[in-house]
Enzyme design. Structure first.
Site, PDB file in Angstrom:
ATOM      1  CE  LYS A 236      28.136  19.742 -50.323  1.00 35.72           C
ATOM      2  NZ  LYS A 236      29.091  19.444 -49.271  1.00 35.72           N
TER       3      LYS A 236
ATOM      4  CG  ASP B 285      36.943  19.249 -48.748  1.00 42.64           C
ATOM      5  OD1 ASP B 285      36.306  19.687 -49.740  1.00 42.64           O
ATOM      6  OD2 ASP B 285      36.534  18.322 -48.038  1.00 42.64           O
TER       7      ASP B 285
ATOM      8  CE1 TYR C 279      31.398  13.557 -43.912  1.00 41.37           C
ATOM      9  CE2 TYR C 279      30.642  15.039 -45.633  1.00 41.37           C
ATOM     10  CZ  TYR C 279      30.708  13.769 -45.095  1.00 41.37           C
ATOM     11  OH  TYR C 279      30.087  12.721 -45.728  1.00 41.37           O
TER      12      TYR C 279
HETATM   13  C1  LIG Z   1      29.712  18.056 -49.028  1.00 39.42           C
HETATM   14  C2  LIG Z   1      31.136  17.958 -48.688  1.00 39.42           C
HETATM   15  C3  LIG Z   1      31.897  16.821 -48.996  1.00 39.42           C
HETATM   16  C4  LIG Z   1      31.280  15.551 -49.520  1.00 39.42           C
HETATM   17  O1  LIG Z   1      30.667  15.707 -50.758  1.00 39.42           O
HETATM   18  P1  LIG Z   1      29.545  14.640 -51.204  1.00 39.42           P
HETATM   19  O2  LIG Z   1      29.217  15.064 -52.598  1.00 39.42           O
HETATM   20  O3  LIG Z   1      28.416  14.804 -50.239  1.00 39.42           O
HETATM   21  O4  LIG Z   1      30.166  13.297 -51.128  1.00 39.42           O
HETATM   22  C5  LIG Z   1      33.259  16.859 -48.781  1.00 39.42           C
HETATM   23  N1  LIG Z   1      33.844  17.947 -48.265  1.00 39.42           N
HETATM   24  C6  LIG Z   1      33.153  19.052 -47.933  1.00 39.42           C
HETATM   25  C7  LIG Z   1      33.873  20.240 -47.394  1.00 39.42           C
HETATM   26  C8  LIG Z   1      31.771  19.084 -48.118  1.00 39.42           C
HETATM   27  O5  LIG Z   1      31.093  20.170 -47.739  1.00 39.42           O
END
Ligand SMILES: *Cc1c(COP(=O)(O)O)cnc(C)c1O
Length: 429
Positions: free
Chosen positions: A270, A237, A142
């Site tokens: 995060k 990511d 994701y």
């Molecule tokens: C949480 C997450 C996102 C999206 O971040 P948001 O702040 O919720 O938009 C993108 N990539 C990864 C791997 C994530 O865990």
């Protein structure tokens, strides 16, 4: 007293599904979501004043636990100086410097407000830099809810994906290739056929959005090799893994296993905001200079680099860069998953676990899954029963089996022991 059920009914009248982010609605596990009223250290309390040991930590950011005194102080001080200016601040430089200091592949970063925004912007930049349209992502990863990334695998090998959301036109995802995670052969075939048209490959190297699945070393090695050979950018990511699995993120874990390994770009979120809306994307100076106002790739944000959010992020990073922080956090996390695994053995229920730094996963299965299909083949009914058994006993796990869990520095040995005891009861019950 206001109950969770009353709040949920009220919420559903004015907010779609009663929540502002779908997983909070407990759809996967059933039941009533808990409305949280306060948090402290390793605990959250719901609207009925029931206390839970928190293994979500706002889905990762709360690595110090809730309300760490140094972070609270920094945020309170920043608030008094103003909420937002729409003009640059020294704190943005400090945060950029703090991120770059820990992640050698990143020479420059741009700060934004969410992981979605960071991932979407990294993608645009990669396309702008390479002048190519195609992108590769992997099933089960994701990267936020940008249109081009809300895609699932098509039926045949290396066909273009299908939108996973209504409202995403097929034309918008026609350049998105979705491959199987950890499938080296498929990766090679895809690059052999279309490598020179691929702008970038986006990867969660330790995937936390299909529970917890590691990319294999041969897979990451091949990915690096193919991206370099074909001039595609490799984007890690690290929204979840950055400053969570290690100070240098998942890329530092792979750099230990693959000599000289580096991605071309990285996406953070995060932990770097410590619980405030803050995210970032970065890479080499060469790549980042293509962004406006220097280059032709446009990206902007009214609240980007917000002074309160950067204060929170900086104070968080100051704590987690103290010597020994990750060793202690990793030891707690290992103890947490060992407790779950032991409870499984004692109850005669097959459970496998994995963890890195302060992030963990567990599966009701006999062996760790390597891709999305294998994750989906683990015992979902068992997970859902276990989730509710734990919740009833005051342990708050992620309300879906395809989510990773998080331990914070505030979790104590007593919390971990209580978690194991609850797990044993939940599995036997
Ligand atoms: C949480 C997450 C996102 C999206 O971040 P948001 O702040 O919720 O938009 C993108 N990539 C990864 C791997 C994530 O865990």
């Amino acid at each position: 007293m206001t109950t969770n059920e009353q709040l949920f009914a009220r919420a559903q009248a004015v907010i779609p599904g009663g929540v502002n982010s779908p997983v909070r609605a407990f759809r996967a596990v059933g039941g009533t979501p808990r409305f949280i009223s306060r948090a402290h250290g390793a605990y959250i309390w719901d609207a009925e004043d029931k206390r839970y040991i928190d293994y979500i930590g706002s889905w990762g950011p709360m690595i110090l636990g809730h309300g760490h005194p140094a972070v609270l102080e920094a945020v309170q001080k920043a608030l008094l100086e103003g909420f937002s200016y729409g003009a640059p601040t020294a704190r943005e430089i400090e945060l950029a410097e703090a991120i770059i200091a820990q992640v050698p592949s990143v020479e420059q970063v741009r700060l934004v407000s969410s992981g979605t925004e960071a991932g979407m912007s990294a993608l645009r930049l990669a396309r702008g830099v390479t002048g190519r349209s195609k992108i590769v992502k992997f099933e089960g990863c994701y990267h936020g809810h940008a249109d081009a990334l809300l895609v699932k695998a098509g039926s045949g090998l290396a066909t273009f994906g299908h939108p996973t959301s209504a409202g995403v036109p097929a034309e918008v995802v026609q350049h998105t290739l979705v491959l199987e995670y950890n499938n080296v052969e498929q990766l090679e075939e895809t690059f052999a056929a279309q490598g020179d048209e691929i702008a970038c490959v986006m990867l969660e190297a330790i995937a936390g959005n299909m529970n917890f699945v590691r990319a294999s070393v041969p897979f990451v090695t091949k990915l690096r090799e193919l991206c370099s050979k074909h001039g595609a950018l490799l984007i890690f990511d690290e929204v979840m893994t950055g400053f969570r699995v290690a100070l240098g993120g998942a890329q530092s874990v792979y750099a230990k296993l693959i000599p000289g390994f580096k991605p071309d770009m990285s996406v953070f979120g995060k932990v770097i905001g410590g619980g405030m809306p803050l995210a970032a994307f970065g890479g080499s100076r060469e790549v980042m200079k293509q962004l406006a106002p220097l280059g032709p790739v446009y990206q902007a944000g009214t609240l980007s680099g917000n002074p309160v959010a950067t204060a929170c992020g900086l104070a968080t990073l100051a704590e987690i860069t103290k010597p020994g922080f990750y060793e202690a956090l990793a030891a707690k996390t290992q103890k947490m998953v060992q407790g779950i695994a032991e409870a499984g053995r004692e109850a005669g229920v097959p459970i496998v676990t994995d963890c890195e730094g302060g992030m963990f996963g567990f599966f009701f299965a006999n062996a760790l899954p390597h891709n999305y299909n294998e994750v989906m083949a683990t015992d979902k009914e068992r997970f859902n029963r276990f989730f509710h058994g734990m919740l009833d006993r005051g342990v708050y796990l992620a309300p879906a089996m395809y989510e990773a869990g998080f331990v914070s520095a505030a979790h104590t040995d007593a919390d971990l022991a209580a978690t194991k005891a609850a797990a044993l009861e939940a599995l036997r019950g």
